[in-house]
Scaffold this active site. Structure first.
Site, PDB file in Angstrom:
ATOM      1  N   CYS A 169      -0.521 -20.495  66.835  1.00 57.69           N
ATOM      2  CA  CYS A 169       0.124 -20.660  68.174  1.00 57.69           C
ATOM      3  C   CYS A 169      -1.144 -21.008  69.076  1.00 57.69           C
ATOM      4  O   CYS A 169      -1.934 -22.221  69.008  1.00 57.69           O
ATOM      5  CB  CYS A 169       0.726 -19.378  68.520  1.00 57.69           C
ATOM      6  SG  CYS A 169       1.821 -19.675  70.047  1.00 57.69           S
TER       7      CYS A 169
ATOM      8  N   HIS B 292       4.727 -18.296  63.913  1.00 51.18           N
ATOM      9  CA  HIS B 292       4.077 -16.929  63.848  1.00 51.18           C
ATOM     10  C   HIS B 292       4.365 -16.350  62.561  1.00 51.18           C
ATOM     11  O   HIS B 292       5.458 -15.354  62.668  1.00 51.18           O
ATOM     12  CB  HIS B 292       4.563 -16.125  65.039  1.00 51.18           C
ATOM     13  CG  HIS B 292       3.918 -16.473  66.237  1.00 51.18           C
ATOM     14  ND1 HIS B 292       2.578 -15.962  66.719  1.00 51.18           N
ATOM     15  CD2 HIS B 292       4.319 -17.081  67.446  1.00 51.18           C
ATOM     16  CE1 HIS B 292       2.210 -16.551  68.042  1.00 51.18           C
ATOM     17  NE2 HIS B 292       3.197 -17.200  68.364  1.00 51.18           N
TER      18      HIS B 292
ATOM     19  N   GLU C 101       3.066 -14.178  60.905  1.00 50.85           N
ATOM     20  CA  GLU C 101       2.731 -12.565  61.238  1.00 50.85           C
ATOM     21  C   GLU C 101       3.616 -11.610  61.812  1.00 50.85           C
ATOM     22  O   GLU C 101       3.566 -10.606  61.816  1.00 50.85           O
ATOM     23  CB  GLU C 101       1.307 -12.432  61.875  1.00 50.85           C
ATOM     24  CG  GLU C 101       1.429 -12.514  63.680  1.00 50.85           C
ATOM     25  CD  GLU C 101       1.615 -13.797  64.077  1.00 50.85           C
ATOM     26  OE1 GLU C 101       1.755 -14.793  63.414  1.00 50.85           O
ATOM     27  OE2 GLU C 101       1.388 -13.981  65.379  1.00 50.85           O
TER      28      GLU C 101
END
Lengths: 985, 256
Positions: free
Chosen positions: B96, B211, B213
């Site tokens: 990002c 994302h 994660e």
């Protein structure tokens, strides 16, 4: 030397597109066809031309942008240009970053007076008249903080450097209070020499006069200002604290604190409260190692003037309440709430009789406050899983902007510093703090300017023409993020300070004055405070509410380590004095004592004001006659199209709710993305526990009964939390009262009634208050389009925010129907309670009774649902609130994108179908259950009223059979209505 | 298995370093968060590191363009250090804002510009693997959240052709599980050719807007309570992991 650098886009430019969209929406008849945008940096600093060119190169991505130095390059084709820049002294975040980039590039820090100022130039294309261009400029800027100029094609755009120049001698003035009561009150209302309101009642002004008479001297301006801040309604919550009628200890002590005390006693060893009312936030147990904190603030008056700045400040401000809890809690979630006028309302209002100072249009207020939390929350990297919008004409004068922050804090500091063997503070409690005599007073974060002066006193008065423009601040979330990281990840765990608090209302006067109570006094050297620009008077430095600042108490031997740490994180930390145990707050300015007050007088010298309330006359009205059954379907569609009921997905979609990776249930739930009234997060990767957040509010009921309003708000918050998976035995609440005209006996009576309901309902549910805030004058006094006097008073509003801990986040529940064939249960009892309902509002009907709360009964139903959810028997659950059963059914259907076949003829018993469908009776939930779990589900509801009312179906049809006919609507019609109001936002 | 060592940068408004650290640890790596100024003060920290990550966030508030100020800081103070780091057989990831930073620092090609809706957007999207990279082995498609205002990938035609030639378009938004589920457009921001991520240095450096994660746990999925119902009815045990975890496991495996 001043350089001007202009950066323009070479490719599709998003900013230009936003401007075009905004203008075309606001001026649908204009001939505007396209816009282009140039970002301008005016650099007022000693740079060589080579350095300026290098700076320009850094401001520009050559792949997508080009730059010019000097004259702003004019496009070949345009009709008008509008330049918008900040007024002197207004926070310019882009300018701030540009300055840091230049400092990084040159390796030289700017000296006082050097800075970078940004502006934007918008070039308009299409057939646009000069008058239209002026109108566009008005739409695009806020004259309280920005300047805008319109240039015809070919006109030169002059270079503007909005430097602050204060032509005053920075010294403290002496104020003469040996004057008549009338003059005392004029000083209170208009301020010392007209500087802005002190907002003190006569009794307080007299007490100050008498105090200084006894001392044998006259007060300084900074002393008087400091007392006004400390004694303000905003800081001392005088209306909640002072006696009212027979409630001698005040309603706060009796009803709010009293409820918590009683509940904690009842709970005994099961008490989960860790810190209530004393700190910047309330805290409850999360697990054996951690606490969770919560605090909700309002920022109403500033948001009325500058919705964007006011709302950024609301959220980053309440983040600091979290950072200022104990020795610093880490913010892990934000919540928001906006109570605003109808954005379609075109009426004009003015703050002055000559109609030059207009209120912003309702639409721009909503746009601005939404954008504020977008910038404040997203840039701070804190998820926003929950929020709401309420639209009502009573909020047209002054919007209510709620901002909440949940924090996580270890119970104890680590025994050893990270990566070192040095023992530190041996596991000291992290949720307690105390400044010690000898500790340095350290100011952390941004610098001080004129921003937000009189914020605390200003929010204690009505919004009127005298409202000071400097009451507006703009937040700088990145500056705050820098020190926030350094505080809760590094400085706290190295035990580098003994106490911390936020610089909010009243600035240093508030934070230092408050912390001085811990040690027993302080001495401050004001000339040490770093300033944004020179020339601030001592009282201004002491009171300024410039944002992004915290005050720390730092032991002298830790100071070098703390200073070095913050320097390495690019955060300014300055020692500005020492805590003492002298019993006095002493402030010097260049060795001259300008303030010398005893702590006793500063904090406890305020005369108590005995308040009297009076029951307002409100005639009871019979309920409106029933509407024909054929209209029910249409009424449901109208309800779903209401802005306070329908989708506000445009907000949730622009607020990051995934950051930190803690999201468990989303703000928009199900395939159909329906707004939820609760959210679950999993704050620690190492723990399965979840934190449940929910809200409850029912300001509409205040029209009839504030007791019922407050009771419903609490019951709703508890219900929403339970429907998401919370357990009532580990659930706490926060209260935010937003009242209006609170100096009238009738409103005080209503306040007392609401507070009494808070006690009764909270105690019955066993949910303690852990923190709260009130804002008492949400009134607007001004003028209408014809110059007619106007008073708009916000509905007495109570926001209840609940926070709970659930043992296993994977039990969390959402509101969407899951699978066809699932059976639908209505839990709880329905009564004929249509008074002040959303249904009556869309029907424009009056009368009836408001929903009553039978909290003990409701609690039983809530506990049964908790058990069913934990046993895995529930597929979906939603609390019934605005719009009643019909709206809850529709929301779960839309969310699941599944139909429903309902028959309420049996369940309604003798109740008219209209009341059963639309009544907002409290304590009710709509639950869907897979068929093979029904029996076990029903077993858990023994002794609780519930009815099976239908089933989920695959066919996208919504049908409700009732005693007088049926509602048959395609699912798509419901969904369209639900999404209609904010469709193009 | 030897645990590779990961450094995740922080500071100036980056804000997803903690969940990124969690994801790497779940995948079996040793991860630490290092403030960029600490790395500038001690560049040698990178010498013993196998994986460097610039995580997501809002560095410098996106002022002067997203990732620009941080990217410039990185280039000016750590340009050589990173060159040395990448000359070894190491991996690098930009998520990002980290992706935006790596483009501005000149490590990844292209630029990220304002979304088509010109608004910060937080939702789930589906990506399919288009290129080759050690980060992406064994992944064909995955659902991941996005949260950005400037995520629309842009590259001039020549650069785009070069990317294609080098098989460097790593990830593309595609019609998949979550977009279908919620009836959302599959390309969330108007990205050129649906590009969601690109690589450089033979695939060792990956930049992506989504994302992963935030998609390492089952209960992070946007529709997990519905999936839970299907599992409950089928009498099956609930999964615990999410689709993004594989990306981090791949990085760990690369050094095994």
């Amino acid at each position: 030397m001043t350089y001007r650098i202009s950066v323009s886009s070479k490719v599709d430019d998003g900013r230009a597109r936003v401007f075009l969209r905004t203008l075309q929406n606001a001026f649908p008849k204009s001939g505007l066809t396209a816009t282009s945008f140039v970002q301008v940096y005016a650099i007022d600093a000693e740079l060589t031309p080579e350095q300026a060119q290098e700076a320009a190169e850094r401001f520009t991505d050559p792949l997508i942008e080009s730059y010019g130095i000097g004259e702003i390059p004019l496009p070949r084709e345009y009709t008008f240009a509008i330049e918008i820049g900040f007024l002197p002294g207004v926070t310019d975040n882009v300018g701030h970053t540009a300055r840091e980039m230049i400092e990084d590039l040159t390796g030289r820090t700017f000296v006082q007076g050097e800075d970078v100022y940004t502006s934007g130039v918008l070039f308009l294309r299409g057939e646009v008249s000069a008058r239209e261009a002026e109108g566009f400029a008005r739409e695009l800027h806020n004259p309280l903080i920005e300047r805008a100029s319109v240039f015809a094609r070919g006109d030169m755009i002059p270079l503007v450097v909005p430097k602050v120049r204060l032509g005053q001698t920075p010294a403290a003035d002496i104020v003469d209070l040996e004057v008549s009561d009338a003059v005392l009150m004029r000083i209170s209302k208009e301020g010392i020499a007209g500087r802005g309101p002190l907002a003190l009642p006569l009794a307080s002004m007299r007490a100050i006069r008498d105090h200084f008479k006894r001392l044998g001297r006259k007060p300084t301006d900074i002393e008087l200002e400091s007392l006004a801040q400390t004694w303000s309604e905003h800081c001392k919550h005088t209306i909640f604290a002072d006696p009212i009628d027979e409630v001698r200890e005040g309603i706060y002590r009796r009803y709010i604190k009293g409820a918590t005390k009683k509940i904690r006693k009842m709970k005994g060893r099961k008490d989960f409260c860790a810190s209530v009312f004393t700190d910047n936030a309330g805290a409850i147990a999360f697990d054996k190692d951690y606490l969770v904190t919560h605090k909700v603030e309002t920022h109403n008056s500033p948001s009325g003037l500058d919705p964007f700045g006011g709302s950024v400040t609301a959220i980053v401000g309440v983040n600091r309440d979290c950072l200022g809890f104990g020795l610093g809690a880490k913010p892990i979630a934000n919540t928001y709430g906006f109570c605003v006028g109808n954005p379609l309302d075109q009426r004009e209002f003015y703050r002055d009789e000559s109609r030059t100072k207009s209120l912003l249009p309702a639409r721009r207020i909503l746009e601005g406050v939404v954008k504020g939390i977008n910038v404040g929350g997203n840039q701070s990297g804190i998820p926003t899983p929950l929020g709401f919008i309420v639209v009502d004409d009573s909020y047209r004068g002054k919007p209510l902007v709620f901002g909440g922050t949940v924090g996580l804090i270890p119970r104890r500091l680590p025994r050893t510093a990270l990566g070192s063997k040095k023992k530190i503070a041996l596991g000291k409690r992290a949720y307690e703090k105390r400044a010690r005599p000898g500790d340095l007073v350290v100011m952390l974060g941004g610098r001080v300017g004129l921003d937000g002066i009189h914020g605390a006193t200003f929010s204690s008065v009505e919004l009127s023409k005298g409202s000071p423009a400097t009451a507006v601040q703009i937040g700088d979330p990145i500056t705050q993020k820098k020190f926030s990281d350094a505080l809760v990840r590094e400085a706290r765990d190295r035990a580098l300070y003994t106490s911390i608090t936020d610089n909010g209302a009243g600035g240093l006067s508030g934070s230092v004055g408050e912390m001085a109570r811990e040690s027993g006094g302080c001495e401050i050297a004001l000339e040490q405070v770093p300033l944004k620009y020179p020339g601030l008077a001592p009282w201004q430095i002491w009171l300024s509410e410039s944002q992004e600042r915290m005050t720390l108490a730092v032991p002298a031997k830790k100071w070098p380590e703390l200073k070095a740490l913050f320097e390495s994180r690019d955060v300014e930390a300055t020692a500005i004095g020492r805590f003492t145990d002298s019993g006095r707050v002493v402030v010097r300015h260049h060795d001259k004592i300008v303030l010398d007050l005893s702590l006793d007088f500063l904090h406890d010298g305020r005369p108590v004001h005995k308040q009297k309330s009076k029951k307002p006359r409100k005639g009871k009205m019979r309920r409106a006659p029933q509407a024909p059954a054929a209209s029910f379907g249409n009424s449901l569609l109208k309800l779903l199209a209401c802005p306070s009921v329908g989708s506000t997905s445009f907000v949730a979609q622009q607020y990051d709710h995934e950051v930190l990776g803690s999201s468990v249930t989303k703000p928009l739930q199900g395939r159909g993305l329906v707004n939820a009234d609760a959210a679950v997060i999993e704050p620690l990767a190492s723990s399965a526990k979840g934190v449940v957040l929910s809200h409850g509010y029912a300001p509409w009921y205040s029209q009839l009964d504030t007791y019922a309003m407050a009771a419903a708000s609490i019951d709703t918050a508890v219900r929403n939390a339970v429907c998401a998976g919370a357990h009532r035995d580990h659930l706490a609440i926060l209260d935010n009262f937003c009242w209006s005209s609170s100096d009238t006996p009738e409103r005080l009576y209503e306040l007392k009634e609401a507070a009494r309901a808070c006690y009764d309902t909270a105690v019955a549910h066993g949910v303690p208050f852990i923190s709260g805030k009130d804002s008492m004058f949400n009134d607007f006094r001004g003028f209408g389009a014809q110059g007619d006097a106007v008073h708009i008073a916000a509905l007495p509003t109570l926001l209840i925010s609940a926070i709970g801990v659930m043992p296993d986040a994977s039990k969390a529940m959402t509101l969407d129907f899951k699978r066809p064939g699932d059976l639908l249960y209505l839990v709880g009892e329905t009564h004929d309670e249509l008074g002040a309902s959303a249904y009556y509002a869309v029907r424009d009907a009056r009368g009836g009774v408001v929903p009553q709360v039978f909290a003990r009964k409701n609690a039983k139903a809530y506990d049964a649902l908790t058990k069913a959810i934990d046993a895995g028997l529930v597929a979906s659950a939603i609390g019934l609130s605005r719009g009643g059963l019909s709206v809850a059914l529709a929301k779960s259907s839309i969310a699941g994108q599944l139909g429903a076949r309902i028959d309420i003829t049996k369940a309604a018993k003798k109740l008219p179908a209209e009341a059963f469908l639309f009544s907002e009776s409290q304590g009710r939930m709509l639950v869907s259950v897979r068929p093979d779990a029904c029996k076990r589900f029903e077993q858990r509801f023994k002794g609780v009223p519930f009815a099976r009312i239908g089933e989920v179906v695959a066919e996208p049809m919504f049908s409700v059979t009732h005693s007088e006919g049926s509602i048959e609507l395609p699912l798509a019609a419901l969904a369209d209505a639900y999404r209609s109001f904010f469709k193009n936002w | 298995m030897r645990k590779p060592s990961v450094i995740i940068l922080s500071g100036y408004g980056l804000n997803t370093e903690e969940e990124t650290k969690t994801a790497f640890e779940l995948a079996g790596a040793r991860a630490r968060i290092v403030h960029i100024n600490d790395l500038i003060a001690r560049p040698s920290l990178l010498d013993a590191t196998q994986i460097a990550v610039v995580p997501g966030g809002f560095s410098y508030g996106d002022d002067t363009g997203s990732g620009n100020a941080y990217g410039n800081r990185l280039k000016q103070h750590l340009g050589r250090t990173l060159e040395r780091f990448l000359a070894r057989d190491t991996l690098m990831l930009g998520i990002c804002n980290g992706f935006q930073i790596l483009t501005k620092a000149g490590i990844l090609p292209g630029a990220l510009i304002a979304n088509n809706n010109a608004r910060y957007t937080c939702r789930w999207a589906d990506v399919e693997v288009a290129g080759e990279s050690p980060w992406l082995g064994g992944i064909t498609r995955m659902s991941v959240p996005i949260a950005h205002g400037e995520g629309k990938y842009y590259a001039p035609p020549a650069m785009l052709a070069e990317l294609k030639k080098n098989n460097a378009i790593a990830l593309a938004y595609a019609e998949g599980e979550t977009a279908r589920h919620f009836g959302l457009p599959f390309n969330p921001n108007g990205s050129l050719e649906n590009i969601a991520g690109v690589t450089a240095y033979d695939g060792r450096v990956l930049g992506l807007m989504p994302h992963p994660e935030r998609a390492v746990r089952f209960t992070q999925l946007p529709h997990w309570t519905l999936v839970r119902e299907d599992y409950a009815r089928a009498g099956k045990k609930l999964p615990t992991k999410g689709p993004g975890l594989q990306l981090f496991r791949n990085a760990v495996k690369y050094f095994a």
